[in-house]
Write an enzyme that holds these catalytic residues in place. Structure first.
Site, PDB file in Angstrom:
ATOM      1  N   CYS A   1       0.923  -1.304   0.172  1.00 49.11           N
ATOM      2  CA  CYS A   1       0.417  -0.014  -0.231  1.00 49.11           C
ATOM      3  C   CYS A   1       0.829   0.843   0.484  1.00 49.11           C
ATOM      4  O   CYS A   1       0.384   2.590  -0.932  1.00 49.11           O
ATOM      5  CB  CYS A   1      -1.007   0.040   0.918  1.00 49.11           C
TER       6      CYS A   1
ATOM      7  N   ASN B   1      -7.898   5.385  -3.201  1.00 50.23           N
ATOM      8  CA  ASN B   1      -7.097   4.592  -1.795  1.00 50.23           C
ATOM      9  C   ASN B   1      -7.091   3.226  -2.294  1.00 50.23           C
ATOM     10  O   ASN B   1      -7.786   2.984  -3.806  1.00 50.23           O
ATOM     11  CB  ASN B   1      -8.577   3.820  -0.606  1.00 50.23           C
TER      12      ASN B   1
ATOM     13  N   HIS C   1      -1.515   0.534   7.174  1.00 52.17           N
ATOM     14  CA  HIS C   1      -2.057   1.044   5.733  1.00 52.17           C
ATOM     15  C   HIS C   1      -1.774   2.451   5.231  1.00 52.17           C
ATOM     16  O   HIS C   1      -2.325   3.196   6.177  1.00 52.17           O
ATOM     17  CB  HIS C   1      -3.749   0.232   5.461  1.00 52.17           C
TER      18      HIS C   1
END
EC number: 3.4.19.12
Length: 355
Positions: free
Chosen positions: A14, A134, A119
């Site tokens: 991520c 995202n 994250h």
């Protein structure tokens, strides 16, 4: 929307997706970020060695895993910050006292990096509109100016750390295009896991529907149902017929018992024959029918006269007693025969119902 660069989640990379979505291109790879993490680890080791390579703290530091990366693909904020410095960008904590004193409206910024646990994701302004980039989403999510402040406040309530990206971002096609036009989003993107679950559910429903339609189109479906119905009706009729036969048999038994009782009362006390075995009943029936056949043959012979004087001389009381005994024997045979027939019918009915 097609012009916006949006990397979707792969493994735990991520941090890589966050940086590339921020810069709107494939600027960093896992190998490059790992190299930055190793450089940071070496700098930390050198600082710890200043206290002595034989110290307990230094040996403990060497035994611990890296705090800047792990095997899953996670990278620390230090790695992300150093990667952005290559492009002249700086990170400032959004809710720090220093930034809050500046009283800058979020819509006047250019981008944010958000972190919760392991994250990372980017919120960036492209053209004149804000987008949530995202990597866990199936696509970019449009955020209005009025909703931006509420969105950031909600993230803070959920425990996110928010960083403001300061500096000039590289030029990108999406930013240039969205300076001239505004996009409208009819449907918000879903989370990748939610989308996969939805697709699997739709696929399962489609497969079930196809099986139902194939079964409905098959020639044997309704025939099987009709056969089952006919079998059920036949069994029901059979049970009703057997119940009717049982009722008729009971009535015949009752009438037979009544007639036997009247004959017994007139001549002699009733004797029970229900304890006779099947073999004894068979022998009595054979004797009874042989006697009837013999009497019929005697009556058919020429010159045969049936006068009382030809019979053995007995008293009237003895004659009545003999006739009553014969009557009782015949009635007992009939009643026992009917009883055995009833028990046989009951056994057959029970066996049929068990099937």
């Amino acid at each position: 929307m097609e012009s916006i660069f949006h990397e979707k989640q792969e493994g735990s990379l991520c941090a890589q997706h966050c940086l590339n979505n921020l810069l709107q291109g494939e600027y960093f790879s896992p190998v490059e970020l790992s190299s930055i993490a190793h450089q940071l680890d070496e700098e930390e080791r050198l600082r710890m060695a200043e206290g002595g390579v034989t110290s307990e703290d230094y040996r403990t530091f060497l035994q611990q895993p890296s705090g800047n990366m792990d095997d899953s693909g996670f990278f620390s904020i230090q790695v992300i910050s150093n990667a952005l410095k290559v492009w002249g960008l700086e990170l400032i904590l959004f809710n720090s006292p220093e930034y809050q004193r500046l009283r800058i409206d979020p819509i006047n910024e250019r981008s944010f990096i958000c972190n919760y646990k392991e994250h990372w994701f980017t919120v960036r302004k492209l053209g004149k509109q804000w987008f949530n980039l995202n990597s866990l989403l199936t696509g970019p999510e449009l955020i209005s100016d009025t909703y931006l402040a509420l969105f950031l406040a909600q993230l803070q309530q959920e425990g996110y750390s928010i960083f403001v990206v300061k500096g000039d971002l590289p030029d990108c096609e999406a930013d240039q295009l969205l300076q001239m036009i505004k996009v409208q989003q009819m449907h918000r993107p879903k989370l990748i896991g939610e989308e996969l679950a939805h697709l699997k559910e739709q696929s399962a429903l489609k497969a079930d529907l196809e099986r139902v339609l194939e079964a409905a189109d098959g020639p044997g479906m309704f025939d099987d149902d009709e056969d089952d119905l006919q079998r059920a009706l036949a069994m029901s009729r059979q049970e009703i017929d057997m119940e009717d036969e049982e009722a008729d048999l009971r009535r015949a038994i009752q009438l037979s018992m009544q007639g036997s009782s009247r004959g017994m009362c007139e001549d002699s006390p009733q004797t029970s024959s229900t304890d006779l075995s099947s073999e004894e009943l068979r022998k009595r029936r054979e004797a009874y029918f042989e006697k009837q056949q013999h009497q019929q043959q005697e009556a058919d012979r020429p010159g045969y006269l049936s006068y009382p004087c030809e019979r053995p001389t007995t008293s009237s009381g003895g004659l009545r007693s003999n006739q009553a005994g014969n009557a009782m024997s015949e009635e007992d045979v009939l009643r026992a025969t009917v009883t055995v027939s009833l028990e046989t019918a009951k056994d057959s009915l029970k066996a049929e119902r068990k099937k």
